[in-house]
Design an enzyme around this catalytic site. Sequence first.
Site, PDB file in Angstrom:
ATOM      1  CG  ASN A   9     -34.132   5.177   1.154  1.00 26.45           C
ATOM      2  OD1 ASN A   9     -34.034   4.930   2.596  1.00 26.45           O
ATOM      3  ND2 ASN A   9     -33.707   4.384   0.232  1.00 26.45           N
ATOM      4  CD1 TRP A  10     -33.371  10.571   5.339  1.00 23.30           C
ATOM      5  CD2 TRP A  10     -33.730  10.179   7.378  1.00 23.30           C
ATOM      6  NE1 TRP A  10     -34.154  11.768   5.651  1.00 23.30           N
ATOM      7  CE2 TRP A  10     -34.167  11.453   7.263  1.00 23.30           C
ATOM      8  CE3 TRP A  10     -33.868   9.891   8.827  1.00 23.30           C
ATOM      9  CZ2 TRP A  10     -34.925  12.348   8.176  1.00 23.30           C
ATOM     10  CZ3 TRP A  10     -34.609  10.731   9.679  1.00 23.30           C
ATOM     11  CH2 TRP A  10     -35.069  11.824   9.285  1.00 23.30           C
ATOM     12  CE  LYS A  11     -30.042   4.938  -0.557  1.00 21.74           C
ATOM     13  NZ  LYS A  11     -29.515   4.563  -1.632  1.00 21.74           N
ATOM     14  CG  HIS A  94     -33.841   0.676  -2.075  1.00 21.02           C
ATOM     15  ND1 HIS A  94     -32.502   0.389  -2.380  1.00 21.02           N
ATOM     16  CD2 HIS A  94     -34.078   1.738  -2.221  1.00 21.02           C
ATOM     17  CE1 HIS A  94     -31.931   1.420  -2.757  1.00 21.02           C
ATOM     18  NE2 HIS A  94     -32.848   2.630  -2.708  1.00 21.02           N
ATOM     19  CD  GLU A  96     -29.074   1.074  -1.502  1.00 25.37           C
ATOM     20  OE1 GLU A  96     -29.372   1.198  -0.421  1.00 25.37           O
ATOM     21  OE2 GLU A  96     -28.533   2.024  -2.258  1.00 25.37           O
ATOM     22  CD  GLU A 166     -35.088   4.492  -5.951  1.00 23.21           C
ATOM     23  OE1 GLU A 166     -35.004   5.472  -5.369  1.00 23.21           O
ATOM     24  OE2 GLU A 166     -34.730   3.282  -5.172  1.00 23.21           O
ATOM     25  N   GLY A 172     -26.860   6.661  -6.026  1.00 23.30           N
ATOM     26  CA  GLY A 172     -25.834   6.750  -5.365  1.00 23.30           C
ATOM     27  C   GLY A 172     -24.509   7.085  -6.284  1.00 23.30           C
ATOM     28  CB  SER A 212     -28.134  10.651  -8.437  1.00 25.01           C
ATOM     29  OG  SER A 212     -27.133   9.649  -8.361  1.00 25.01           O
ATOM     30  N   GLY A 233     -32.177   9.580  -2.059  1.00 26.51           N
ATOM     31  CA  GLY A 233     -31.342   9.044  -0.937  1.00 26.51           C
ATOM     32  C   GLY A 233     -30.290  10.240  -0.313  1.00 26.51           C
ATOM     33  N   GLY A 234     -29.147  10.314  -1.145  1.00 24.40           N
ATOM     34  CA  GLY A 234     -28.166  10.985  -0.510  1.00 24.40           C
ATOM     35  C   GLY A 234     -28.446  12.393  -0.093  1.00 24.40           C
TER      36      GLY A 234
END
Length: 249
Positions: A9-11, A94, A96, A166, A172, A212, A233-234
């Site tokens: 997930n590149w956000k 998600h 966010e 999640e 993150g 993470s 993600g990251g």
Amino acid sequence: MRNKIVAGNWKMNNSNSETNKLLNELIGSRFPSEIRVIVCPSFTQLGLVHEKLQNTNIDVASQNMHFADQGAFTGEISAKMIKSSGILTTILGHSERRSLFNETDEILINKVETAITENIEVIFCVGEELNDRKSKNHFKFVQSQLENSIFLLPKESWLNIIIAYEPVWAIGTGETASPDQAQEMHLFIRNLISEKYDGALADSISILYGGSVKPNNAFEIFAKPDVDGGLVGGASLNAEDFVKIVNAF
Ligand code: PGA
């Protein structure tokens, strides 16, 4: 056998040229053939990424979509728009989107229903906040997220559902759920699906862990029997890390 999946997930990251560089690195990498690899770029890059990955075995998913077919929804994107960029999978729910953009269970079930109608596969995210975990309310919380959303679907619709657990406190933050905590929640979710629908369906649904996931913890997390992959993600922004994570199965 359930599908093993690792989705990046590149956000809201990467310019077109950064995305091109990342894609070139991914295209030149080796992935085990039994793992389904998905990347989730921003809306503006869906077409570009789809085109570039066309003759590879890396899939592309959108990070979100609106529930309406079309209309006066400034800044939004519809299922048909996603499909016209060649995309047949989307993340929905998600944390966010839930916390920063006020997406409620009610909005989310509308989105999921639209996706199912349009034959778009959904990676549906659930997960508790730190307070829920601390007060040992995390199972109840996740159960209510499911009951108020995808558990309202008829069984046939589940052909197009992937779940991502999640825990919000792990997204993150560099903090991960321990492999045992992930396994415990994944099994809990699978048992709920079994009670609500049946065991065969529960056994067929891929449940990904997100929060993470890194090269140094992926192996232990993915080794758990009810963890069918990751939503990353990251670490998915770095080709080397992402490739290591996919190869951690
Ligand atoms: P993270 O994000 O890997 O950076 O924690 C996971 C996610 O939000 O899907």
